[in-house]
Enzyme design. Structure first.
Site, PDB file in Angstrom:
ATOM      1  N   ASP B  75       0.831  -1.209   0.000  1.00 10.09           N
ATOM      2  CA  ASP B  75       0.000   0.000   0.000  1.00 10.09           C
ATOM      3  C   ASP B  75       0.870   1.266   0.000  1.00 10.09           C
ATOM      4  O   ASP B  75       1.840   1.350   0.757  1.00 10.09           O
ATOM      5  CB  ASP B  75      -0.876  -0.045   1.261  1.00 10.09           C
ATOM      6  CG  ASP B  75      -2.053   0.910   1.183  1.00 10.09           C
ATOM      7  OD1 ASP B  75      -2.551   1.199   0.080  1.00 10.09           O
ATOM      8  OD2 ASP B  75      -2.486   1.356   2.274  1.00 10.09           O
ATOM      9  N   ASN B 115      -2.232  -5.788   6.981  1.00  7.22           N
ATOM     10  CA  ASN B 115      -0.879  -5.278   7.210  1.00  7.22           C
ATOM     11  C   ASN B 115      -0.707  -3.949   6.480  1.00  7.22           C
ATOM     12  O   ASN B 115      -0.864  -3.888   5.261  1.00  7.22           O
ATOM     13  CB  ASN B 115       0.135  -6.312   6.711  1.00  7.22           C
ATOM     14  CG  ASN B 115       1.571  -5.935   7.056  1.00  7.22           C
ATOM     15  OD1 ASN B 115       1.920  -4.748   7.120  1.00  7.22           O
ATOM     16  ND2 ASN B 115       2.403  -6.930   7.283  1.00  7.22           N
ATOM     17  N   LEU B 117       1.776  -2.415   5.499  1.00  8.17           N
ATOM     18  CA  LEU B 117       2.805  -2.449   4.459  1.00  8.17           C
ATOM     19  C   LEU B 117       2.417  -3.366   3.304  1.00  8.17           C
ATOM     20  O   LEU B 117       3.174  -3.509   2.345  1.00  8.17           O
ATOM     21  CB  LEU B 117       4.132  -2.931   5.046  1.00  8.17           C
ATOM     22  CG  LEU B 117       4.761  -2.054   6.110  1.00  8.17           C
ATOM     23  CD1 LEU B 117       6.035  -2.704   6.647  1.00  8.17           C
ATOM     24  CD2 LEU B 117       5.085  -0.673   5.558  1.00  8.17           C
ATOM     25  N   GLU B 118       1.266  -4.008   3.400  1.00  7.34           N
ATOM     26  CA  GLU B 118       0.860  -4.915   2.322  1.00  7.34           C
ATOM     27  C   GLU B 118      -0.458  -4.416   1.727  1.00  7.34           C
ATOM     28  O   GLU B 118      -0.470  -3.438   0.987  1.00  7.34           O
ATOM     29  CB  GLU B 118       0.800  -6.353   2.853  1.00  7.34           C
ATOM     30  CG  GLU B 118       2.179  -6.766   3.408  1.00  7.34           C
ATOM     31  CD  GLU B 118       2.271  -8.221   3.825  1.00  7.34           C
ATOM     32  OE1 GLU B 118       1.788  -9.107   3.107  1.00  7.34           O
ATOM     33  OE2 GLU B 118       2.837  -8.487   4.907  1.00  7.34           O
ATOM     34  N   MET B 119      -1.588  -5.018   2.061  1.00  8.14           N
ATOM     35  CA  MET B 119      -2.834  -4.581   1.447  1.00  8.14           C
ATOM     36  C   MET B 119      -3.437  -3.371   2.172  1.00  8.14           C
ATOM     37  O   MET B 119      -4.273  -2.653   1.613  1.00  8.14           O
ATOM     38  CB  MET B 119      -3.805  -5.747   1.362  1.00  8.14           C
ATOM     39  CG  MET B 119      -3.245  -6.852   0.433  1.00  8.14           C
ATOM     40  SD  MET B 119      -4.080  -8.442   0.567  1.00  8.14           S
ATOM     41  CE  MET B 119      -5.484  -8.176  -0.489  1.00  8.14           C
TER      42      MET B 119
END
Lengths: 330, 330
Positions: B75, B115, B117-119
């Site tokens: 993201d 998360n 830093l992810e989705m």
């Protein structure tokens, strides 16, 4: 189909149905190997600088050939300037891009690869990457007769794959072909209103659009914070400001949000605004609902895509560094 | 298969072939509707905050179930902390994630959704989004008996789809099953060296890995700038620093770059480093080449995935605003 800029093309009237629209038909594939290669490249993230963004990222075949975002996300999470048009049924339009700056699908495909706000690579780098992947050689050979990789071949293959992305068997097409029960009485009324109130002056042909350029706001100016100037950016002529290719309406139920700026979130809003600024009409709620009901009959069978398996990097494949320092101007 | 942490599991020895590895077999699907729903959700970008990132973004089924990046893009173009492990053949491992913090695929699938830093979404928001999409109701009903959407069902479906992502028919598996010509003499020598020099103490079982946790650098310390502490982050115990789940080696030819930090770009490099820091062995170039040749026999048939068609947003679907101001800490 002959297309005439700014005028309703006579050739777009279907002789059999006497309607100014033709059904979408399956596409004849002459070179399946070229289509297969094009599919691989359409889903190929290594055409981007980061190794993360493919054509499919913004023209997602799971979601009507678009990303359903106002404007698209590009390299380094860039905010794109304009709404991604659908890739479905995009062949047969008078031109590609909102301002028509590409004549063919292949020419269009070359754009995003090298656009810093989209895939952020260069044609030179993309060719270097694809050439360096040993597993692509056999696919280029099958498609083109030899293994040479260049940007013309890459984009020709992508364009040829995209040409196959048609969506036949919409309920409206079944009706056009004579199945009078394929759409409801309400949907038929919507279609009649769509014709009689003037929408079809621009949204005609098999795609219900894509056949001409029109001023956005021909009756009343369109208000937007989006700074895109439409065809003016290509022609340099002031009179082309806010002139755009008429978007096609096939699968329009899936391709929200609408307009070049993506500011209309619903079909109802899009129909109301279009009636107002293009036709000088204030549709009643009932009329809007009818037109929307008709528009939803334009959703066809989505292409059945077997997800490709892409060949791995070779020893000479350049590294992908998504977080490399952003050069000036990116 | 019984799995024993930190020890070679006796059960992982195939009785028939008398080799410490079993062939990968196709998976029996008991609830095809659940798998179908899981496939849709695996490719569903609306599980992310932005509406752009899906499970497939980092576990791309076109490229060995990984993104082939050192660490993953999340993201707002976030730089992920660790290399994305492959989703292929991930079922049957002792646990999921490099540090084993999820016991099941479903539990793993819940992680990236929330998360930052992810989705970058939350479970609450993801459930709100999927519930708001009218077209999903029938799929949940077919899969679960009723239309209720919750995070447990979303992740169960994704996990069940992932369970089907196996890659049978690797040349090595054909050899295991008795086809002595399925691998070359050189590849067989590589396998023998892989066993005799100790690789298989950890890389065993059908997946050739995923059955135990091991210290990265059991003989000599591993040097990296990556700050991930491995199992210590879960257990809190100092002795678990740099202990990771042994990665599986199926399709390892496709899942570069290697190690939790993605610092080994080639199989040659990975084999040399592993020999050095795990086994105290300096392989000759010839030995490394042999082991690499063997590892390339582990590439199986990639799953044949028909790309899903996802249902459009409903009137209550929350808007996606990829460029919304980043909250503190993102």
């Amino acid at each position: 189909m002959t297309a005439v800029v700014g005028l309703l093309s006579l050739a777009s009237f279907s002789a059999s149905a006497a309607e100014p629209v033709d059904p979408i038909e399956p596409v004849e594939v002459k070179n399946p190997a070229l289509v297969e290669l094009g599919k691989m490249l359409f889903f190929e993230p290594r055409l981007s600088r980061s190794g993360f963004i493919s054509c499919n990222s913004c023209h997602n075949l799971a979601t009507g050939g678009v990303d359903n975002l106002k404007t698209s996300i590009g390299d380094y999470w860039a905010q794109g300037p304009i709404n991604s048009p659908t890739v479905l049924n995009s062949y047969g339009q008078i031109a590609q891009f909102w301002n028509g700056r590409a004549k063919t699908l292949a020419e269009q495909a070359a754009g995003p690869i090298a656009n810093p706000l989209e895939m952020g690579s260069t044609h030179e780098h993309a060719v270097k990457v694809i050439s360096s992947i040993p597993g692509y050689a056999e696919y280029f050979k099958k498609a083109f007769g030899d293994e040479k990789v260049d940007i013309a071949r890459i984009t020709e293959a992508i364009g040829e794959f995209e040409r196959t992305l048609v969506t036949p068997n919409a309920r409206f097409d079944k009706w056009l072909k004579g199945d009078k029960n394929a759409i409801t009485a309400e949907e038929l009324k919507g279609y009649e209103l769509f014709k009689s109130s003037g929408c079809m002056i621009c949204h005609n042909g098999a795609q219900l659009g894509g056949q001409s350029f029109q001023k956005m706001g021909s009756i009343r100016p369109y208000q937007t914070t989006n700074t895109d100037e439409g065809v003016k950016a290509i022609s340099g002529r002031d009179q082309d400001r806010m002139t755009f290719k008429v978007p096609l309406l096939r699968n329009v139920e899936l391709t929200y949000p609408y307009f070049h700026d993506g500011e209309a979130e619903t079909l109802e809003e899009a129909v109301e605004v279009m009636g107002d600024i293009q036709l000088g009409k204030r549709y009643t709620k009932e009329e809007t609902a009818r037109i929307v009901a008709f528009l939803k009959t334009l959703t066809g069978d989505q292409p059945k895509i077997v997800y490709p398996v892409l060949p791995p990097n070779g020893p000479d494949t350049p590294k992908f560094e998504p977080w490399a320092p952003k050069p000036e101007g990116k």
